[in-house]
Scaffold this motif. Structure first.
Motif, short mmCIF file in Angstrom:
data_model
loop_
_atom_site.label_atom_id
_atom_site.label_comp_id
_atom_site.label_asym_id
_atom_site.label_seq_id
_atom_site.Cartn_x
_atom_site.Cartn_y
_atom_site.Cartn_z
N ALA A 14 0.82 -1.21 0.00
CA ALA A 14 0.00 0.00 0.00
C ALA A 14 0.86 1.27 0.00
O ALA A 14 0.49 2.27 -0.62
N ILE A 15 1.99 1.24 0.68
CA ILE A 15 2.83 2.44 0.76
C ILE A 15 4.00 2.41 -0.21
O ILE A 15 4.79 3.34 -0.26
N GLY A 16 4.09 1.33 -0.98
CA GLY A 16 5.13 1.25 -2.00
C GLY A 16 6.53 1.02 -1.45
O GLY A 16 7.50 1.47 -2.02
N ARG A 17 6.60 0.31 -0.32
CA ARG A 17 7.89 0.01 0.28
C ARG A 17 7.95 -1.46 0.64
O ARG A 17 6.95 -2.07 0.98
N ARG A 18 9.14 -2.01 0.56
CA ARG A 18 9.34 -3.39 1.00
C ARG A 18 9.65 -3.34 2.50
O ARG A 18 10.59 -2.67 2.93
N LEU A 19 8.83 -4.03 3.28
CA LEU A 19 8.98 -4.05 4.73
C LEU A 19 9.39 -5.44 5.18
O LEU A 19 9.12 -6.43 4.49
N ARG A 20 10.01 -5.51 6.34
CA ARG A 20 10.50 -6.79 6.84
C ARG A 20 9.97 -7.01 8.25
O ARG A 20 10.00 -6.12 9.09
N TRP A 21 9.47 -8.22 8.50
CA TRP A 21 9.02 -8.63 9.82
C TRP A 21 10.22 -9.16 10.58
O TRP A 21 10.96 -10.01 10.09
N GLU A 22 10.42 -8.64 11.79
CA GLU A 22 11.53 -9.11 12.61
C GLU A 22 11.00 -9.55 13.96
O GLU A 22 10.45 -8.75 14.72
N GLU A 23 11.13 -10.81 14.23
CA GLU A 23 10.67 -11.40 15.50
C GLU A 23 11.68 -11.06 16.59
O GLU A 23 12.89 -11.11 16.36
N ILE A 24 11.19 -10.69 17.77
CA ILE A 24 12.08 -10.49 18.91
C ILE A 24 11.68 -11.47 20.00
O ILE A 24 10.56 -11.98 20.02
N SER A 25 12.58 -11.72 20.90
CA SER A 25 12.29 -12.68 21.97
C SER A 25 11.25 -12.11 22.93
O SER A 25 11.06 -10.89 23.02
N GLU A 77 -8.49 -2.96 2.87
CA GLU A 77 -9.34 -1.76 2.91
C GLU A 77 -9.03 -0.92 4.15
O GLU A 77 -8.96 0.31 4.07
N TRP A 78 -8.81 -1.58 5.28
CA TRP A 78 -8.46 -0.86 6.50
C TRP A 78 -7.12 -0.14 6.33
O TRP A 78 -6.98 1.02 6.71
N VAL A 79 -6.14 -0.82 5.74
CA VAL A 79 -4.83 -0.21 5.49
C VAL A 79 -5.00 1.02 4.60
O VAL A 79 -4.45 2.09 4.89
N ASP A 80 -5.76 0.88 3.51
CA ASP A 80 -5.96 2.01 2.61
C ASP A 80 -6.60 3.20 3.33
O ASP A 80 -6.26 4.36 3.06
N ASP A 81 -7.52 2.92 4.24
CA ASP A 81 -8.17 3.99 5.01
C ASP A 81 -7.22 4.66 5.99
O ASP A 81 -7.46 5.78 6.44
N HIS A 82 -6.15 3.98 6.37
CA HIS A 82 -5.20 4.50 7.37
C HIS A 82 -3.79 4.69 6.80
O HIS A 82 -2.82 4.73 7.56
N ILE A 83 -3.69 4.82 5.50
CA ILE A 83 -2.38 4.82 4.85
C ILE A 83 -1.46 5.92 5.38
O ILE A 83 -0.25 5.72 5.52
N ALA A 84 -2.01 7.06 5.73
CA ALA A 84 -1.18 8.14 6.25
C ALA A 84 -0.50 7.75 7.56
O ALA A 84 0.60 8.23 7.86
N ASP A 85 -1.11 6.86 8.31
CA ASP A 85 -0.52 6.41 9.57
C ASP A 85 0.72 5.55 9.36
O ASP A 85 1.52 5.39 10.29
N PHE A 86 0.89 5.02 8.17
CA PHE A 86 2.01 4.12 7.89
C PHE A 86 3.16 4.82 7.18
O PHE A 86 4.18 4.21 6.91
#
Length: 87
Positions: A14-25, A77-86
């Motif tokens: 939605a924001i045109g960026r590649r994001l990475r999930w990083e698990e922490i303990s 749809e929720w992401v699109d509605d809140h895209i500015a938050d991301f």
């Protein structure tokens, strides 16, 4: 792919960026919560809950549609509605 990774991918698309999930303990997460002022009992309860729903997500229910008269929005749809938050 975990549900969290799928959600992050959707946000990234939605924001045109590649994001990475990083698990922490759990210990590192607990320290962050405590450092942010969470009482230990709240932090432990939240971590227990988040661990449980990461393994066994809560089921989708028909209640949103029953209450509002229209189906629940998709995550995208929720992401699109809140895209500015991301951004």
């Amino acid at each position: 792919m975990s549900p969290q990774s799928q959600q992050l991918r959707t946000i990234g698309e939605a924001i045109g960026r590649r994001l990475r999930w990083e698990e922490i303990s759990r210990g590192a997460a607990r320290r962050q919560l405590l450092d942010n002022g969470w009482p230990a009992s709240f932090a432990d309860g939240a971590l227990d809950y988040w661990e449980r729903i990461s393994r066994d997500p809560e089921p989708v229910s028909p209640h949103v549609e029953q209450v509002t008269g229209r189906p629940a929005r998709t995550f995208r749809e929720w992401v699109d509605d809140h895209i500015a938050d991301f951004r």
